[in-house]
Motif scaffolding. Structure first.
Motif, PDB file in Angstrom:
ATOM      1  N   ASN A 158       0.830  -1.198   0.000  1.00  0.00           N
ATOM      2  CA  ASN A 158       0.000   0.000   0.000  1.00  0.00           C
ATOM      3  C   ASN A 158       0.869   1.255   0.000  1.00  0.00           C
ATOM      4  O   ASN A 158       2.032   1.215   0.386  1.00  0.00           O
ATOM      5  N   ASN A 196      -4.996   1.482   9.726  1.00  0.00           N
ATOM      6  CA  ASN A 196      -5.079   1.385   8.271  1.00  0.00           C
ATOM      7  C   ASN A 196      -5.087  -0.078   7.831  1.00  0.00           C
ATOM      8  O   ASN A 196      -5.851  -0.464   6.952  1.00  0.00           O
ATOM      9  N   GLU A 197      -4.231  -0.887   8.462  1.00  0.00           N
ATOM     10  CA  GLU A 197      -4.207  -2.316   8.146  1.00  0.00           C
ATOM     11  C   GLU A 197      -5.535  -2.962   8.512  1.00  0.00           C
ATOM     12  O   GLU A 197      -6.063  -3.797   7.769  1.00  0.00           O
ATOM     13  N   GLU A 227      -8.435  -1.526   8.552  1.00  0.00           N
ATOM     14  CA  GLU A 227      -9.441  -1.049   7.605  1.00  0.00           C
ATOM     15  C   GLU A 227      -9.340  -1.758   6.249  1.00  0.00           C
ATOM     16  O   GLU A 227     -10.319  -1.849   5.503  1.00  0.00           O
ATOM     17  N   SER A 228      -8.169  -2.305   5.930  1.00  0.00           N
ATOM     18  CA  SER A 228      -8.003  -2.985   4.637  1.00  0.00           C
ATOM     19  C   SER A 228      -8.916  -4.203   4.500  1.00  0.00           C
ATOM     20  O   SER A 228      -9.299  -4.580   3.401  1.00  0.00           O
ATOM     21  N   ARG A 258      -7.861  -1.734   0.290  1.00  0.00           N
ATOM     22  CA  ARG A 258      -8.993  -2.546   0.739  1.00  0.00           C
ATOM     23  C   ARG A 258      -9.149  -3.826  -0.091  1.00  0.00           C
ATOM     24  O   ARG A 258      -9.156  -3.802  -1.315  1.00  0.00           O
ATOM     25  N   ASP A 316      -7.430   2.544  -4.743  1.00  0.00           N
ATOM     26  CA  ASP A 316      -7.372   2.621  -3.287  1.00  0.00           C
ATOM     27  C   ASP A 316      -5.967   2.270  -2.786  1.00  0.00           C
ATOM     28  O   ASP A 316      -5.781   1.365  -1.965  1.00  0.00           O
ATOM     29  N   THR A 363      -5.136   2.522   1.496  1.00  0.00           N
ATOM     30  CA  THR A 363      -5.752   1.578   2.433  1.00  0.00           C
ATOM     31  C   THR A 363      -5.695   0.162   1.874  1.00  0.00           C
ATOM     32  O   THR A 363      -5.671  -0.804   2.632  1.00  0.00           O
TER      33      THR A 363
END
Length: 190
Positions: free
Chosen positions: A17, A111-112, A114-115, A55, A50, A53
């Motif tokens: 990311n 952030n991890e 939220e992925s 995702r 993206d 993040t």
């Protein structure tokens, strides 16, 4: 899936990311240029949607529809890209996955988390059954990933582990060992 059933026709590099322009980031573009010199072989490297993040619900469909990852694809995943490669292989047959700086949890990072990659247990047996080959590169001095997480991935996937003590998070501009590993998976270059 045995190597006799199909041969790889391409590699797809899934970056970590935050990579920005992936062609000019770390070893990604360097690797792509060298893999594209192999006859009858392609290497795809695209800026991911993206990118910060990373995702799962955006990256995995992109890997399937835009990068066309399938049973003739060697997926090379770095960091978040390694998590994406493993999740992809839970539900898709691929020729091989090469994991660089792989890990198993969100490490307490929002952030991890939220992925989405770490929101449920890993399906290790499905990953193994869907991959003809699993190769992993890890370094004990990675400043972002504890070694025990990298080692766990290698153990549960029975990966061919290339362990280093001085590579950090594999953020160099060249990666000769990776190039050699990919070439060994392509019958014409053996």
């Amino acid at each position: 899936m045995s190597g006799a059933e199909c041969i790889p026709v391409k590699a797809v590099i899934i970056p970590g990311n935050g990579a920005g322009n992936v062609e000019r980031c770390l070893w990604y573009g360097w690797t792509k240029k060298r893999l594209e010199k192999i006859p009858n072989f392609r290497c795809l490297l695209k800026n991911m949607p993206d990118p910060f993040t990373a995702r799962e619900n955006i990256w995995l469909p992109f890997m399937e529809s835009e990068l066309e990852c399938d049973d003739k694809t060697i997926i090379i995943g770095h960091s978040s890209g390694a998590a994406a490669a493993m999740r992809f292989a839970e539900t898709h047959k691929v020729y091989a996955i090469i994991l660089v700086s792989a890990y198993t949890s969100d490490l307490g990072d929002e952030n991890e988390k939220e992925s989405g990659y770490f929101s449920r247990p890993w399906q290790w047996e499905k990953i193994k059954n869907n991959c003809g080959h699993i190769i992993q590169f890890g370094s004990t001095d990675d400043p972002f990933l504890p070694w025990h997480e990298q080692q766990l991935v290698a153990e549960v996937l029975s990966a061919e582990l290339h362990k280093y003590t001085d590579r950090g998070h594999f953020q160099n501009t060249e990666f000769n060992e990776l190039l050699s590993a990919v070439k060994k998976l392509i019958p014409a270059t053996s």
